[in-house]
Design an enzyme around this catalytic site. Structure first.
Site, PDB file in Angstrom:
ATOM      1  CB  SER A   1      -1.170   0.252   1.373  1.00 25.33           C
ATOM      2  OG  SER A   1      -2.133  -1.056   1.255  1.00 25.33           O
TER       3      SER A   1
ATOM      4  CG  ASN B   1      -5.844  -7.818  -5.475  1.00 24.05           C
ATOM      5  OD1 ASN B   1      -6.080  -6.797  -6.692  1.00 24.05           O
ATOM      6  ND2 ASN B   1      -6.834  -7.448  -4.427  1.00 24.05           N
TER       7      ASN B   1
ATOM      8  CD  GLN C   1      -2.107 -10.775  -4.951  1.00 21.01           C
ATOM      9  OE1 GLN C   1      -2.336 -11.744  -5.407  1.00 21.01           O
ATOM     10  NE2 GLN C   1      -2.894 -10.395  -3.616  1.00 21.01           N
TER      11      GLN C   1
ATOM     12  CB  SER D   1       3.614  -6.884  -0.032  1.00 15.83           C
ATOM     13  OG  SER D   1       2.925  -6.746   0.473  1.00 15.83           O
TER      14      SER D   1
ATOM     15  CB  THR E   1      14.581   2.672  12.394  1.00 14.20           C
ATOM     16  OG1 THR E   1      15.442   3.870  13.234  1.00 14.20           O
ATOM     17  CG2 THR E   1      15.866   1.613  13.172  1.00 14.20           C
TER      18      THR E   1
ATOM     19  CB  CYS F   1      -9.174  -4.392   1.230  1.00  6.85           C
ATOM     20  SG  CYS F   1      -7.448  -5.130   0.641  1.00  6.85           S
TER      21      CYS F   1
END
Ligand SMILES: *Cc1c(COP(=O)(O)O)cnc(C)c1O
Length: 395
Positions: free
Chosen positions: A71, A151, A179, A199, A237, A324
């Site tokens: 995202s 997706n 995907q 991702s 970080t 989602c």
């Protein structure tokens, strides 16, 4: 019996990824920005992971920025291209109606900021064409964003060709490859990709980590202000254990990409054939140009949510579309985009299988879905009307 058939929502971490991460939680926990040797060991691991991920994508290490996931990478890619365009007075973006919400909602936001957005229609087979993209590009277009693989329905877009159209027109090309990464070949150079999102948790890596590839020369807009990490492109970080886990997972997936694709798509095709035996059902998305593990059907006369609950009782983890949107009663925007009427789109089922799925599980899935659909139809007044001829079948 527990069958996990929701790999498009997230995947189980691989043993390799878990093992790779452990030392970075209990031994090498230094901050990569610290100057002492202990911090520098963390820095080395960070840059090593970046190099290994770059090798899987065919890019340079410096072209990768780590993000909190797909995202964030989508948001940053689109915002960056928009900012670059606006500087030249170009405020038009081309995308598609069936993108992930991380893309669609960012575009909606940009519309409120004075950008014009053209969302391409998607054909019934779940594909867009390079010709559609070419026709939509205007002199003021600054970005084309088309997902690599969808997706929900798993369809795989002709990214190289779309990239070539964009290159020719001098327009940046972003692809949401969340995907696709780890499941389909990616080589950003020959595929003419300027910006790409991925991702880790969609390819057996940890959740909460992703990456954005931006071709050298494409300046990124910083969404998170703070320290100078990621060469000033993303403050905070670095999540080193997750980054190391992502590199291990991607390398492993890419090393076995072809053999996995061959094995999983054979299971997928068996699953599709089994579910197609159910009367008044339709496969969503092109039967061949789809992700190896994706099966998505609509069954007339049933509610997807009820089907999911029945399958859950049988130990099956499945989805009606994207994780989602579940929880909302609106039918999937993807199924509407490929032209499924509302009442059909409500009766959808997505099964996404993976490396661990067995033949026995596929047979069990087929039987379980067939039984559940028959049972729900036997209880449904809508179905009774259809069978009595009081209503007409759509599929
Ligand atoms: C899962 C997914 C995302 C979001 O990724 P997160 O890491 O969960 O933020 C974006 N696009 C597509 C196509 C996805 O499948």
């Amino acid at each position: 019996m527990k069958i996990y058939a929701d790999n498009a929502a997230t995947t189980k971490m691989s043993r390799t990824a878990v093992d790779a991460m452990l030392p970075y939680m209990d031994e090498i926990y230094g901050n990569p920005s610290s100057l002492y040797t202990f911090g520098q060991r963390a820095r080395e691991a960070l840059e090593d992971a970046r190099g290994r991920i770059a090798a899987c994508l065919g890019c340079e290490a410096r072209e990768l920025t780590f993000t909190s996931g797909g995202s964030e990478a989508d948001n940053q890619a689109i915002r960056s291209a928009a900012a670059l365009g606006a500087r030249k007075g170009k405020r038009h973006i081309v995308s598609t109606a069936f993108e992930h919400h991380a893309v669609l909602h960012t575009l909606k936001r940009l519309e409120g900021e004075g950008f014009a957005v053209t969302l391409l229609d998607v054909y019934e087979n779940g594909l867009v064409t390079p010709e559609q993209v070419r026709a939509a590009i205007r002199p003021d277009t600054c970005l084309v964003s088309v997902m690599y693989a969808n997706n929900e329905i798993g369809t795989v877009q002709p990214v190289s060709e779309i990239g070539a159209v964009c290159r020719e027109a001098g327009v940046l090309f972003h692809t949401d490859a969340v995907q696709a990464a780890g499941h389909l070949p990616i080589d950003v150079g020959p595929q003419n990709i300027d910006l790409l999102s991925l991702s880790a948790h969609k390819f057996h890596g940890p959740k909460g980590i992703g990456a954005l590839y931006a071709r050298r020369g494409v300046a990124l807009t910083n969404l998170i202000e703070g320290g100078a990490q990621e060469r000033g492109r993303r403050a905070g970080t670095e999540n080193l254990p997750a980054i190391v886990g992502m590199a291990a997972a991607l390398e492993e997936s890419c090393a076995h990409l072809t053999e996995n694709a061959v094995r999983i798509s054979a299971l997928r095709d068996r699953l599709i054939a089994g579910l197609a035996e159910i009367p008044h059902s339709v496969l969503n998305g092109d039967p061949a140009k789809r992700l190896p593990g994706n099966v998505n059907f609509c069954f007339e006369g049933i509610e997807g949510e009820s089907l999911l609950l029945l399958l859950d009782d049988k130990g099956i983890c499945a989805s009606s579309g994207s994780a989602c949107t579940s929880g909302s009663l609106d039918p999937s925007h993807v199924l509407l985009a490929i032209g499924r009427p509302h009442e059909i789109a409500h009766g959808s089922l997505r099964l996404t299988i993976g490396e661990e799925t067995t033949e026995e599980e596929v047979e069990y899935l087929i039987e379980a879905v067939q039984d559940a659909v028959s049972y729900l139809r036997s209880m449904s007044p809508v179905w009774r009307d259809l069978e009595n001829g009081k209503a007409t079948h759509i599929i």
